[in-house]
Scaffold this active site. Structure first.
Site, PDB file in Angstrom:
ATOM      1  N   GLU A  65      39.204  45.757  40.076  1.00 49.15           N
ATOM      2  CA  GLU A  65      38.039  45.773  39.290  1.00 49.15           C
ATOM      3  C   GLU A  65      38.233  45.507  37.749  1.00 49.15           C
ATOM      4  O   GLU A  65      39.520  45.722  37.230  1.00 49.15           O
ATOM      5  CB  GLU A  65      37.113  46.941  39.421  1.00 49.15           C
ATOM      6  CG  GLU A  65      37.827  48.240  38.952  1.00 49.15           C
ATOM      7  CD  GLU A  65      37.048  49.526  39.376  1.00 49.15           C
ATOM      8  OE1 GLU A  65      36.160  49.705  38.442  1.00 49.15           O
ATOM      9  OE2 GLU A  65      37.091  50.066  40.323  1.00 49.15           O
ATOM     10  N   GLU A 103      48.346  35.937  32.993  1.00 49.70           N
ATOM     11  CA  GLU A 103      47.967  37.094  33.462  1.00 49.70           C
ATOM     12  C   GLU A 103      46.620  37.380  33.392  1.00 49.70           C
ATOM     13  O   GLU A 103      45.695  38.063  34.208  1.00 49.70           O
ATOM     14  CB  GLU A 103      49.091  38.151  33.344  1.00 49.70           C
ATOM     15  CG  GLU A 103      50.386  38.255  33.958  1.00 49.70           C
ATOM     16  CD  GLU A 103      50.422  38.506  35.522  1.00 49.70           C
ATOM     17  OE1 GLU A 103      49.477  38.935  35.945  1.00 49.70           O
ATOM     18  OE2 GLU A 103      51.221  38.191  35.998  1.00 49.70           O
ATOM     19  N   GLY A 158      47.823  42.306  32.987  1.00 49.62           N
ATOM     20  CA  GLY A 158      49.069  41.952  32.649  1.00 49.62           C
ATOM     21  C   GLY A 158      50.065  41.686  34.064  1.00 49.62           C
ATOM     22  O   GLY A 158      49.660  42.021  34.936  1.00 49.62           O
ATOM     23  N   GLU A 217      44.010  37.704  36.490  1.00 50.61           N
ATOM     24  CA  GLU A 217      43.379  38.783  36.940  1.00 50.61           C
ATOM     25  C   GLU A 217      41.780  38.937  36.335  1.00 50.61           C
ATOM     26  O   GLU A 217      41.278  39.954  36.978  1.00 50.61           O
ATOM     27  CB  GLU A 217      44.089  39.880  36.078  1.00 50.61           C
ATOM     28  CG  GLU A 217      45.345  40.166  36.860  1.00 50.61           C
ATOM     29  CD  GLU A 217      46.218  41.306  36.261  1.00 50.61           C
ATOM     30  OE1 GLU A 217      45.963  42.054  35.415  1.00 50.61           O
ATOM     31  OE2 GLU A 217      47.572  41.454  36.707  1.00 50.61           O
TER      32      GLU A 217
END
Length: 139
Positions: free
Chosen positions: A107, A53, A37, A57
């Site tokens: 990660e 997001e 997010g 990501e």
């Protein structure tokens, strides 16, 4: 007059009882594990922010965002730019796509609720996972 909080969204993605978390690269939650997010861009709806997001990501294409919770994140450092109104969504994503950390994420991984309890996570993430488990939506 207090400035209005900044808008942000996050995405809860669950696979077989495990939740997708990313380890944050940047403040305010650097090195903490959290749902993918971030901050809203101008003109974006909270749903659009969560989907964007998630993709930025992790590379996952999210769909069907459903509002799960809204959380006011008060600034611990007293700076108004650290004050957020976070919209947390349950999001569907293809089970065939692998999550790969990118952008602000160091990660990405899938964690069981009992594993999340042992990770350094923001209190908002801990509360969402506990709620998901208590209402029987995990697994």
């Amino acid at each position: 007059m207090q400035p209005r909080p900044r808008l942000a969204s996050s995405a809860i993605v669950e696979r077989e009882g495990r939740f997708l978390l990313v380890r944050r690269r940047n403040p305010p939650a650097a090195d903490l594990y959290a749902f993918p997010g971030g901050r809203a861009e101008p003109g974006e709806t909270p749903e659009e922010t969560a989907i964007r997001e998630l993709f930025e990501e992790t590379g996952l294409l999210g769909r069907e965002p459903r509002l799960f919770e809204t959380v006011e994140l008060l600034p611990e450092d007293g700076r108004p730019e650290s004050h957020f109104l976070l919209s947390v969504f349950r999001v569907e994503a293809s089970a065939e796509t692998e999550a790969v950390a990118d952008d602000d994420a160091l990660e990405a991984g899938w964690y069981l609720p009992e594993e999340i309890a042992l990770l350094p996570v923001p209190e908002s993430v801990r509360a969402c996972v506990e709620r998901l488990v208590s209402i029987g939506e995990a697994g």
